[in-house]
Write a protein that holds these residues in place. Sequence first.
Motif, PDB file in Angstrom:
ATOM      1  N   LEU A 299       0.820  -1.199   0.000  1.00  0.00           N
ATOM      2  CA  LEU A 299       0.000   0.000   0.000  1.00  0.00           C
ATOM      3  C   LEU A 299       0.854   1.249   0.000  1.00  0.00           C
ATOM      4  O   LEU A 299       0.628   2.186  -0.732  1.00  0.00           O
TER       5      LEU A 299
ATOM      6  N   ALA B  45       4.825   5.620  -0.930  1.00  0.00           N
ATOM      7  CA  ALA B  45       5.174   6.524   0.177  1.00  0.00           C
ATOM      8  C   ALA B  45       6.587   6.245   0.650  1.00  0.00           C
ATOM      9  O   ALA B  45       7.344   7.159   0.967  1.00  0.00           O
TER      10      ALA B  45
ATOM     11  N   VAL C 240      10.036   6.830   7.095  1.00  0.00           N
ATOM     12  CA  VAL C 240       8.708   6.305   7.437  1.00  0.00           C
ATOM     13  C   VAL C 240       8.694   4.796   7.447  1.00  0.00           C
ATOM     14  O   VAL C 240       8.040   4.168   8.258  1.00  0.00           O
TER      15      VAL C 240
ATOM     16  N   VAL D  60       6.707   1.779   9.887  1.00  0.00           N
ATOM     17  CA  VAL D  60       5.402   1.391   9.337  1.00  0.00           C
ATOM     18  C   VAL D  60       5.053  -0.002   9.810  1.00  0.00           C
ATOM     19  O   VAL D  60       5.831  -0.921   9.679  1.00  0.00           O
ATOM     20  N   PRO D  61       3.910  -0.167  10.377  1.00  0.00           N
ATOM     21  CA  PRO D  61       3.545  -1.507  10.881  1.00  0.00           C
ATOM     22  C   PRO D  61       3.415  -2.482   9.723  1.00  0.00           C
ATOM     23  O   PRO D  61       2.872  -2.163   8.686  1.00  0.00           O
TER      24      PRO D  61
ATOM     25  N   THR E 149       1.667  -4.682   8.029  1.00  0.00           N
ATOM     26  CA  THR E 149       0.235  -5.020   8.068  1.00  0.00           C
ATOM     27  C   THR E 149      -0.077  -6.252   7.245  1.00  0.00           C
ATOM     28  O   THR E 149       0.803  -7.024   6.871  1.00  0.00           O
ATOM     29  N   SER E 150      -1.303  -6.338   6.885  1.00  0.00           N
ATOM     30  CA  SER E 150      -1.824  -7.622   6.406  1.00  0.00           C
ATOM     31  C   SER E 150      -1.032  -8.216   5.255  1.00  0.00           C
ATOM     32  O   SER E 150      -0.854  -9.420   5.178  1.00  0.00           O
TER      33      SER E 150
END
Lengths: 396, 417
Positions: free
Chosen positions: B119, B123, B146, B150-151, B153-154
């Motif tokens: 995602l 960025a 960043v 950043v976690p 995620t899925s």
Amino acid sequence: MWHRSASFILDKNQNDTVYPADSVTLTPPPPSSISTPQNPNPNLNRNMSMSAYYQTRAAHHGVVTSDWLAQSQEAATRAVVTGGQEIVDGGKSGRAFSVIDEFNNWRKQPDLAEAVAAIRALAAVIRNSEAKTMMELEIELKKASDSLKSWDTTSISLTAGCDLFMRYVTRTSALEYEDFNSARSRLIERAEKFGEISYKARKIIAMLSQDFIFDGCTILVHGFSRVVMEVLKMAAQNKKLFRVLCTEGRPDRSGLRLANELAKLDVPVKLLIDSAVAYTMDEVDMVFVGADGVVESGGIINMMGTYQIALVAHSMNKPVYVAAESYKFARLYPLDQKDMGPALRPIDFGVPIPSKVEVETSARDYTPPQYLTLLFTDLGVLTPSVVSDELIQLYL
Amino acid sequence: MTQIEPQNQLTLDLSRKHKIEGSQATARQTAELLRSVISQQRVPYTNQAGALIDAVKAIGEQLIAANPVELAVGNIVRRVLHIIREEDLSLTTAAIGGLNLSAVSDDENDDDRDGDSTLSAAAVAAAARSTLRPPSLQTLLEDTPVSAAVPQTSSSGGDSEGKSKSADKSSRSRKLKHDVIEAVNELIQDIVTCHEQIAEQAVEHIHQNEVILTLGSSRTVLEFLFAAKEKKRSFRVFVAEGAPRYQGHLLAKELVARGLQTTLITDSAVFAMISRVNMVIVGAHAVMANGGVIAPVGMNLVALAAQKHAVPFVVLAGSHKLCPLYPHNPEVLLNELRSPSELLDFGEFSDCMDFGSGSGSPLLHVVNPAFDYVPPKLVSLFITDAGGHNPSYMYRLIADYYSADDLVVQRRATAGN
């Protein structure tokens, strides 16, 4: 009466009704000004307003007679209390009140920059907030930031700090964190870390300016700036041989405090009254000043007297170096001295002044960029023209 | 080992200070040496950019120390370092883009930029790109890139794509060196052709029936004037001779050979003649980050005379002369003192300058500085191979060509980029 227009006779008739009858500088604001409703801002009454930002600076660094200080502090707290009460009466009472309170708590620490205090206060808002989505949080933050800004309109670093944090919040939320809570905790964590950034910023600035201080040089400083103090401290620690000419910095006389600190570091210091700057400019190699704010044109807003010194230095071809952290960059573009909002500070002349005599109580002035040589910031060494570039990149 | 020899040779040449004349030749040799260093450098599997950067920094430090006044050396070293970082970054973002649908692991920390969820790939790339530029207000509140926080995620599944990862990596390793060497070749090409690119802009600045003043001899100025002559502009040139080396004489000769009307004057006559002049065009030894110019001695007085009479002072400089440092004491630190024999004849003056006679210290001192510092406020325009710019715009070119991390070229003890 002393406004821009030449027809000051006409203005005098109008303004006589506004100004109070008795002595202007030494009494606290008369009750009539505070009773104006809807106005938590203590600065709106032109003549009587005292800039809270400069009050704090005086309290931290100034040398003042104790009873005068007590007087002015009493006046300031009375304004704040009134302001607090006004806000309590309005809506969103609990939140707004605590923001300003929180901010005041942080602000009182002498080593903490205003912007850091502001960001910490906003972090407290996030912590206490019950919002469930980023949008809600942003709206709350915006309200808190606006109330902080309007509480003291004269503090540029406060405004800049709030704007910077709001910008960071909106950008972070745009990066689509899936989890609201982790985003929130990250915001809080960054805000708390900002204090470290600010401290590191001073170190970086001190490091960058070391090369410009050579052995045997004479540096002129104006008033007390924590960043400039850091620069000189590091130079002294690096065993550089230099001497400092320090202006007194009326009305706070903060220069006396700086002279004390430098004497403790065994740096040869000479105190000057503010009027002696041109007299000694010949033997000066460079001028070092801090800044309350750096504006879009690349100029700076700083304690009253800085413009004068920069003019003298420019006419004698001496470089003027400014040490300022990057969070002091503000989106202002003053065209002349009176273009900014007024920031007034009462001046203690030691004798009572008759009421018919007005006093210029502005606490700050604007130095245009053509009189500055270089700015040392934590973003690096910048020429004044780079500042507007940075600001454009940030805000556009 | 073969890679030490050319480096030592260059270092020796630099320290002798007259073996290699001119910043262009120096820049070119430095770039060629660094290219050979890079191509011979063995890079480890991971963090190749870091290894290359370290190698370049080690050599660069020695080269700069050999002749600190020749700023072109440091400029080229920093350019190469910036190239390495940029190529690495573009490879990383390409790789991330390529890993669109596959899982991303976080143990591959080639550089500080680890893989990230799909995602925010864009960025991450943007954030990583911003770390290349000097720190700015935008990144003030983010102290690590960043991607670091950043976690995962899925979309971050397991590391099941280990095999494709390693295949990816080996192709990446070859690609990085290859890309860097290509970019360095482009750099060398730019250095060699800088005169042509600057000369192309001559027609816009030199008009009919103008009088141009120059001092000493600069090849860039020569090409510039020739290009205008080619386009059928008719103009006259005043050449100040440029004592004590009198290179203005050579320039005058070449101009006449090409059919340009030339007038030769002494340096002292510049102020007298400046009111007859439309424009001053000069070359430079180096351009500093604040827009100040290090130029052959005598240039400051021409600049002051030009300012007094409101004559535009134009400086021609190739991009290899652009230095990211701020001059804090240029008259002393960025200058070199040449031999007094250029001023005085030792034979006639041997009694005055003799250390052996009398008190042991001669009464006659001769100071022969090679360079002058012209402050930025005296310069009207810089013409580089990237176009014509204001002195206050120089920092932008610097931000494009150099990275903030490379300002001090020192080999770091710790590993990392």
